[in-house]
Scaffold this motif. Structure first.
Motif, PDB file in Angstrom:
ATOM      1  N   LYS A  31      25.569  42.113 -25.295  1.00  0.00           N
ATOM      2  CA  LYS A  31      25.368  43.555 -25.244  1.00  0.00           C
ATOM      3  C   LYS A  31      26.452  44.259 -26.059  1.00  0.00           C
ATOM      4  O   LYS A  31      27.510  43.678 -26.322  1.00  0.00           O
ATOM      5  N   PRO A  32      26.208  45.515 -26.451  1.00  0.00           N
ATOM      6  CA  PRO A  32      27.262  46.265 -27.159  1.00  0.00           C
ATOM      7  C   PRO A  32      28.469  46.494 -26.259  1.00  0.00           C
ATOM      8  O   PRO A  32      28.419  46.271 -25.042  1.00  0.00           O
ATOM      9  N   LEU A  33      29.557  46.934 -26.846  1.00  0.00           N
ATOM     10  CA  LEU A  33      30.752  47.284 -26.077  1.00  0.00           C
ATOM     11  C   LEU A  33      30.424  48.357 -25.042  1.00  0.00           C
ATOM     12  O   LEU A  33      29.645  49.266 -25.315  1.00  0.00           O
ATOM     13  N   ALA A  34      31.000  48.229 -23.852  1.00  0.00           N
ATOM     14  CA  ALA A  34      30.753  49.217 -22.795  1.00  0.00           C
ATOM     15  C   ALA A  34      31.335  50.568 -23.202  1.00  0.00           C
ATOM     16  O   ALA A  34      32.428  50.633 -23.777  1.00  0.00           O
ATOM     17  N   ASP A  35      30.583  51.617 -22.904  1.00  0.00           N
ATOM     18  CA  ASP A  35      30.990  52.980 -23.279  1.00  0.00           C
ATOM     19  C   ASP A  35      30.979  53.851 -22.017  1.00  0.00           C
ATOM     20  O   ASP A  35      29.987  54.505 -21.696  1.00  0.00           O
ATOM     21  N   PRO A  36      32.095  53.851 -21.247  1.00  0.00           N
ATOM     22  CA  PRO A  36      32.117  54.586 -19.968  1.00  0.00           C
ATOM     23  C   PRO A  36      31.783  56.061 -20.106  1.00  0.00           C
ATOM     24  O   PRO A  36      31.109  56.625 -19.239  1.00  0.00           O
ATOM     25  N   LEU A  37      32.234  56.715 -21.166  1.00  0.00           N
ATOM     26  CA  LEU A  37      31.999  58.151 -21.298  1.00  0.00           C
ATOM     27  C   LEU A  37      30.517  58.458 -21.504  1.00  0.00           C
ATOM     28  O   LEU A  37      29.981  59.397 -20.915  1.00  0.00           O
TER      29      LEU A  37
ATOM     30  N   ASP B 166      34.546  38.471 -23.585  1.00  0.00           N
ATOM     31  CA  ASP B 166      33.504  38.372 -24.612  1.00  0.00           C
ATOM     32  C   ASP B 166      33.595  39.502 -25.638  1.00  0.00           C
ATOM     33  O   ASP B 166      32.603  39.885 -26.252  1.00  0.00           O
ATOM     34  N   TRP B 167      34.801  40.036 -25.842  1.00  0.00           N
ATOM     35  CA  TRP B 167      34.982  41.218 -26.696  1.00  0.00           C
ATOM     36  C   TRP B 167      34.443  41.007 -28.111  1.00  0.00           C
ATOM     37  O   TRP B 167      33.860  41.922 -28.702  1.00  0.00           O
ATOM     38  N   LYS B 168      34.635  39.798 -28.650  1.00  0.00           N
ATOM     39  CA  LYS B 168      34.233  39.570 -30.039  1.00  0.00           C
ATOM     40  C   LYS B 168      32.712  39.563 -30.176  1.00  0.00           C
ATOM     41  O   LYS B 168      32.153  40.112 -31.146  1.00  0.00           O
ATOM     42  N   ALA B 169      32.029  38.956 -29.194  1.00  0.00           N
ATOM     43  CA  ALA B 169      30.568  38.935 -29.225  1.00  0.00           C
ATOM     44  C   ALA B 169      30.003  40.347 -29.059  1.00  0.00           C
ATOM     45  O   ALA B 169      29.041  40.731 -29.737  1.00  0.00           O
ATOM     46  N   ARG B 170      30.609  41.120 -28.183  1.00  0.00           N
ATOM     47  CA  ARG B 170      30.115  42.482 -27.954  1.00  0.00           C
ATOM     48  C   ARG B 170      30.441  43.392 -29.131  1.00  0.00           C
ATOM     49  O   ARG B 170      29.671  44.296 -29.454  1.00  0.00           O
ATOM     50  N   LEU B 171      31.579  43.145 -29.770  1.00  0.00           N
ATOM     51  CA  LEU B 171      31.907  43.904 -30.983  1.00  0.00           C
ATOM     52  C   LEU B 171      30.892  43.600 -32.080  1.00  0.00           C
ATOM     53  O   LEU B 171      30.440  44.503 -32.795  1.00  0.00           O
ATOM     54  N   TRP B 172      30.523  42.328 -32.226  1.00  0.00           N
ATOM     55  CA  TRP B 172      29.495  41.945 -33.212  1.00  0.00           C
ATOM     56  C   TRP B 172      28.203  42.716 -32.967  1.00  0.00           C
ATOM     57  O   TRP B 172      27.592  43.241 -33.903  1.00  0.00           O
ATOM     58  N   ARG B 173      27.804  42.798 -31.691  1.00  0.00           N
ATOM     59  CA  ARG B 173      26.560  43.516 -31.365  1.00  0.00           C
ATOM     60  C   ARG B 173      26.700  45.009 -31.650  1.00  0.00           C
ATOM     61  O   ARG B 173      25.762  45.649 -32.153  1.00  0.00           O
TER      62      ARG B 173
ATOM     63  N   GLN C 295      30.228  32.447 -31.357  1.00  0.00           N
ATOM     64  CA  GLN C 295      29.577  31.546 -30.406  1.00  0.00           C
ATOM     65  C   GLN C 295      30.465  31.245 -29.205  1.00  0.00           C
ATOM     66  O   GLN C 295      29.990  31.154 -28.077  1.00  0.00           O
ATOM     67  N   GLY C 296      31.767  31.094 -29.438  1.00  0.00           N
ATOM     68  CA  GLY C 296      32.671  30.780 -28.334  1.00  0.00           C
ATOM     69  C   GLY C 296      32.951  31.943 -27.406  1.00  0.00           C
ATOM     70  O   GLY C 296      33.611  31.774 -26.374  1.00  0.00           O
ATOM     71  N   PHE C 297      32.462  33.144 -27.736  1.00  0.00           N
ATOM     72  CA  PHE C 297      32.710  34.343 -26.915  1.00  0.00           C
ATOM     73  C   PHE C 297      31.466  34.806 -26.144  1.00  0.00           C
ATOM     74  O   PHE C 297      31.515  35.838 -25.488  1.00  0.00           O
ATOM     75  N   VAL C 298      30.384  34.048 -26.262  1.00  0.00           N
ATOM     76  CA  VAL C 298      29.127  34.446 -25.613  1.00  0.00           C
ATOM     77  C   VAL C 298      29.114  33.952 -24.177  1.00  0.00           C
ATOM     78  O   VAL C 298      29.355  32.765 -23.916  1.00  0.00           O
ATOM     79  N   LYS C 299      28.838  34.858 -23.229  1.00  0.00           N
ATOM     80  CA  LYS C 299      28.801  34.510 -21.817  1.00  0.00           C
ATOM     81  C   LYS C 299      27.407  34.080 -21.396  1.00  0.00           C
ATOM     82  O   LYS C 299      26.405  34.562 -21.941  1.00  0.00           O
ATOM     83  N   SER C 300      27.352  33.212 -20.419  1.00  0.00           N
ATOM     84  CA  SER C 300      26.076  32.762 -19.885  1.00  0.00           C
ATOM     85  C   SER C 300      25.448  33.857 -19.029  1.00  0.00           C
ATOM     86  O   SER C 300      26.126  34.806 -18.614  1.00  0.00           O
ATOM     87  N   ALA C 301      24.164  33.689 -18.743  1.00  0.00           N
ATOM     88  CA  ALA C 301      23.464  34.669 -17.909  1.00  0.00           C
ATOM     89  C   ALA C 301      24.080  34.737 -16.514  1.00  0.00           C
ATOM     90  O   ALA C 301      24.211  35.811 -15.925  1.00  0.00           O
ATOM     91  N   GLN C 302      24.483  33.590 -15.981  1.00  0.00           N
ATOM     92  CA  GLN C 302      25.095  33.570 -14.649  1.00  0.00           C
ATOM     93  C   GLN C 302      26.431  34.307 -14.648  1.00  0.00           C
ATOM     94  O   GLN C 302      26.733  35.073 -13.729  1.00  0.00           O
TER      95      GLN C 302
ATOM     96  N   LEU D 282      27.397  37.655 -12.425  1.00  0.00           N
ATOM     97  CA  LEU D 282      28.581  37.749 -11.563  1.00  0.00           C
ATOM     98  C   LEU D 282      29.459  38.932 -11.966  1.00  0.00           C
ATOM     99  O   LEU D 282      29.995  39.642 -11.109  1.00  0.00           O
ATOM    100  N   GLU D 283      29.609  39.131 -13.254  1.00  0.00           N
ATOM    101  CA  GLU D 283      30.415  40.261 -13.749  1.00  0.00           C
ATOM    102  C   GLU D 283      29.792  41.588 -13.335  1.00  0.00           C
ATOM    103  O   GLU D 283      30.495  42.513 -12.907  1.00  0.00           O
ATOM    104  N   LYS D 284      28.464  41.679 -13.464  1.00  0.00           N
ATOM    105  CA  LYS D 284      27.763  42.903 -13.080  1.00  0.00           C
ATOM    106  C   LYS D 284      27.858  43.145 -11.576  1.00  0.00           C
ATOM    107  O   LYS D 284      28.094  44.276 -11.129  1.00  0.00           O
ATOM    108  N   ALA D 285      27.695  42.065 -10.785  1.00  0.00           N
ATOM    109  CA  ALA D 285      27.793  42.197  -9.324  1.00  0.00           C
ATOM    110  C   ALA D 285      29.197  42.645  -8.921  1.00  0.00           C
ATOM    111  O   ALA D 285      29.364  43.483  -8.026  1.00  0.00           O
ATOM    112  N   SER D 286      30.213  42.093  -9.585  1.00  0.00           N
ATOM    113  CA  SER D 286      31.595  42.481  -9.285  1.00  0.00           C
ATOM    114  C   SER D 286      31.825  43.959  -9.602  1.00  0.00           C
ATOM    115  O   SER D 286      32.468  44.682  -8.825  1.00  0.00           O
ATOM    116  N   ALA D 287      31.289  44.406 -10.749  1.00  0.00           N
ATOM    117  CA  ALA D 287      31.461  45.812 -11.127  1.00  0.00           C
ATOM    118  C   ALA D 287      30.788  46.738 -10.117  1.00  0.00           C
ATOM    119  O   ALA D 287      31.377  47.733  -9.674  1.00  0.00           O
TER     120      ALA D 287
END
Length: 510
Positions: free
Chosen positions: A23-29, A159-166, A272-279, A283-288
């Motif tokens: 996904k793209p970088l999170a944009d809280p604002l 996963d900052w690099k993967a999200r920056l790419w997106r 490729q090394g910065f891509v997170k799995s669906a699980q 977990l990250e979304k549930a924690s947030a």
């Protein structure tokens, strides 16, 4: 074009399978914009409802509550207009976090030169981020702290690099600050040079000679800087550097393509090394969401406790915390307001059209907020005035009750001691001591209390077997010696049930 885009999407999904596409970088604002709009609408609707209900039914407390509910959205509207972005980020500023303080002036100039057609932002220093559970509690301070901050406002984790790419797929341009080449900056440069065409990239350097050295260093790291990239020098010690910087940035801005860069499939091996799995993402979304839930629960608890005056008395620190929060919000708002004014002054030199845009947004927010504050002030003034009038009326009732009690005691004493027979108010007035008699004036058969709508008369003359019974009226409404239930119900509405006169009338109705 749509077929080509669809093919790219399918190819990208296959490349990342079985993991989801980043996904793209999170944009809280940007995420907060609909939330704040919803809060403003809810508060305005509740305030309007209480206002209408208060005008129809009459309880002054509802008018005061309506005024309070109109003040809160006024503050939010000003923040909404000043702080929250109206578009997604399409110009990315990538730099070493250690250069945040010194790059703030650069980014102010870039924002002014780019104007309203672009939004400049970048990844926020992780040390400066607000934890999720604190965001509901410090909603307004968080918005003002993130907006226009020297730490920028986009967020990502491991996963900052993967999200920056997106996110770069939605970019129209990238500004690379090369004044401090850390390992992470090298990685960002490598990714940008693969994802973004050279005419979309602006390099910020300390000097052109330093840029040549940096170019060689990048080449040694396997990173080739295309010769067509724009280079702009930032050195505040050089006279006229700010004007030269703005001029080159304007040239860069004028030749930016109108469309976004699009997904760069060729850069996938870099991330490729910065891509997170669906699980891991679940977990990250549930924690947030769990942290947000804790923050909302704390907010409701704080609101409940702050509404209980007794609890504030038991925990004085809570009042200090609430007061500090209000001061913090006002300080952040003032600081942001000063920042907008500074950008307007800068825009007057480098982009007059952007100055007009900033001024329009500023005035729009301030006028809307001012209108609601004036409305709320009017409602609260009406409420306070009504309460003050009620207080004066209550004071008159207490004075009247006290005078009436004096006369009752005199009639009882005359009856028990065999004193002068009380057959009318004239004889009653003659028995009174001068200090008590000054409270009354004779009006025909009635004794009117000075500066009060109450009158007293002798309802039943004193005899050898029965003491004198007093009657009274309030504002022309006869109350005693016996009240009818119709009078009682009218009196309940007139005197708001809790007055001493109402209590006496209730006794007389039995």
């Amino acid at each position: 074009m749509q077929k080509e885009s669809s093919q790219i999407q399918q190819e990208v999904q296959q490349l990342f399978s079985p993991h989801p596409v980043p996904k793209p970088l999170a944009d809280p604002l940007s995420s907060l914009r609909p939330v704040v709009a919803f809060l403003i609408a809810i508060q305005l609707l509740m305030g309007t409802g209480l206002l209408v209900f208060g005008l129809v039914r009459g309880p002054v407390e509802l008018l005061i509550q309506a005024g309070v509910l109109f003040v809160a959205p006024a503050f939010l509207i000003v923040v909404y207009a000043l702080a929250l972005p109206k578009q997604t980020t399409d110009i990315f500023y990538l730099r070493s976090f250690k250069k945040d303080a010194s790059s703030y002036r650069i980014r102010e100039l870039l924002e002014v030169v780019l104007g309203r057609g672009y939004r400049l932002s970048g990844i926020r220093d992780p040390r400066k981020r607000v934890p999720h559970f604190l965001k509901p509690l410090f909603l307004v301070p968080m918005m003002l702290a993130y907006a226009g901050s020297k730490y920028l406002n986009l967020e990502a984790k491991e996963d900052w690099k993967a999200r920056l790419w997106r996110s770069l797929a939605d970019a129209k341009g990238v500004v690379l600050d090369l004044r401090d080449l850390t390992e992470f900056v090298i990685e960002e440069i490598e990714l940008v040079l693969v994802c973004i065409q050279p005419d979309r990239i602006l390099f910020v350097v300390q000097s052109e000679r330093e840029y040549a050295k940096l170019k060689n260093r990048l080449a040694n790291n396997g990173v080739d800087v295309a010769p067509l990239g724009h280079v702009v020098v930032w050195d505040e010690t050089m006279p006229g550097n700010e004007e030269e910087f703005a001029s080159r940035c304007q040239t860069y801005c004028q030749q930016l393509p109108g469309h976004v860069a699009g997904l760069a499939v060729s850069a996938v091996p870099l991330i490729q090394g910065f891509v997170k799995s669906a699980q891991a993402l679940r977990l990250e979304k549930a924690s947030a969401w769990a942290q947000y839930a804790v923050g909302i629960a704390l907010l409701f608890a704080l609101s409940f406790i702050s509404g209980e005056i007794d609890l504030l008395g038991e925990w004085p620190w809570l009042g200090v915390v609430l007061g500090a929060l209000v001061v913090l919000q006002l300080a952040f708002l003032l600081n942001h307001f000063v920042g907008v004014v500074k950008k307007m002054r800068m825009a007057r030199r480098f982009n007059p059209a952007y100055k007009l845009h900033l001024r329009a947004d500023l005035l729009k927010g301030l006028w809307l907020g001012l209108m609601l504050i004036v409305l709320a002030a009017g409602l609260m003034f009406a409420g306070v005035r009504h309460i003050y009038a009620g207080y004066l009326d209550r004071a008159e009732q207490v004075r009247f009750e006290s005078g009436y009690r004096i006369l009752e005691l005199i009639t009882m004493d005359a009856f028990l001691s065999g004193g002068p027979t009380i057959v009318d108010t004239q004889t009653l007035l003659e028995i009174l001591e001068p200090s008590s008699a000054s409270l009354f004036k004779l009006n025909g058969k009635n004794l009117d209390m000075m500066n009060s709508p109450g009158s007293i008369w002798v309802a039943v003359p004193q005899t050898e077997t029965e003491k004198a019974t007093l009657g009274f009226s309030w504002a022309g409404m006869e109350i005693a010696p016996r009240c009818t239930f119709e009078t009682l119900s009218k009196l309940a509405a007139e005197l708001e049930i809790d007055s001493l006169i109402y209590e006496r009338c209730s006794m007389n109705s039995r």
